[in-house]
Design a protein around this motif. Sequence first.
Motif, short mmCIF file in Angstrom:
data_model
loop_
_atom_site.label_atom_id
_atom_site.label_comp_id
_atom_site.label_asym_id
_atom_site.label_seq_id
_atom_site.Cartn_x
_atom_site.Cartn_y
_atom_site.Cartn_z
N SER A 53 32.23 17.02 -23.52
CA SER A 53 32.75 16.37 -24.92
C SER A 53 33.82 17.36 -25.56
CB SER A 53 31.67 15.98 -25.93
OG SER A 53 31.08 17.39 -26.60
N LEU A 73 39.56 12.05 -19.45
CA LEU A 73 38.27 11.25 -19.22
C LEU A 73 38.66 9.98 -18.92
CD1 LEU A 73 35.83 12.77 -21.93
CD2 LEU A 73 35.97 13.54 -19.57
N SER A 92 34.37 8.39 -21.49
CA SER A 92 34.66 8.46 -22.84
C SER A 92 33.48 7.65 -23.69
CB SER A 92 35.82 7.72 -23.27
OG SER A 92 36.80 8.55 -22.73
N ARG A 93 33.31 6.33 -23.32
CA ARG A 93 31.98 5.46 -23.79
C ARG A 93 30.84 6.22 -23.79
NH1 ARG A 93 34.38 1.47 -20.84
NH2 ARG A 93 32.31 1.24 -19.40
#
Length: 315
Positions: free
Chosen positions: A261, A267, A272-273
Amino acid sequence: MHAPVSSTAPEPDHDPRVHVLLCTCNGAAWLGAQLDSLLAQSYPDWQLWISDDHSTDETLSILADFARHHPQRVAAIMDGPGQGSAANFLSLLCHPDLPEGYVALCDQDDVWLPHKLEHAMMRLRPMAGLPCAWSGRYVFTDAQMRPLSLPEAWPLGPSLENALVQNIMSGHTLTLNPEALALVRRAGPVAVPHHDWWIYLLLMACDAQALIDPEVVLHYRQHGRNTIGRRSGLRARAARLSGLMNGALRDWIVANLAALSQADLPLSPKASRLIALHEQAQGAGLHHLLRDFAIHRQNRSETLVLALAKRLQRL
């Protein structure tokens, strides 16, 4: 740190140079055999970059002797950060003096088969332009290099859903193409428990390619001081179960997610989700990821154990 030196050997047009990244720490008992196996490689153009993590045995003397006898093979010998194997490898991968190009990670206590580099490059070169890493198979041996067994295969193959909870790209076999190396360097020397698991997760999170090759390319010596060691058999399974139930696996996964992160990486939408969902949970465990993503290990029984750990709130 010894300053990098240029190889006196001509650089063939058809064989890109491979930078072999060797990390050492008190490996004098095994290092000679590994260095001999590098000299026996059928792939001609490789050069060593060595990071030693404060050895107190004869490791540095062995490396210096090797550099004297084979100066064209040793680019640099430098001091590691002294924070363990993962930090040592990531520091070397991200070192500013290391050129762009192909890199092969190398443990001090293995013995490479002569075709190891050649086979890796044969598989990687057609992937030019796409970030890609290759991982081969190995034979477990005892300390005297007597064969013990082959590791289990990975039937489900690489994926982000697997990389979140399991590493299937053994670091001592890893070879990265220039584009994959660029991703690792873009993320930087992050604080993670295992460098190879991190590389696998990073690649899957960025929709890169991971080649899991069934070809046996090295002997993996078991001597009681391995950082990870043998992963098959009842004892290894019991150790993984213990790590799951005592929270060690959860802590490793959380550390990997934190690094993912915070890193500046391209990404994929799925990754990303995943990161967004984890951050929204605000430290409430990993139950949400097991529920909303098809998280799995390569072995069905171990995936079922993940579900059990979820019920017991160990994840």
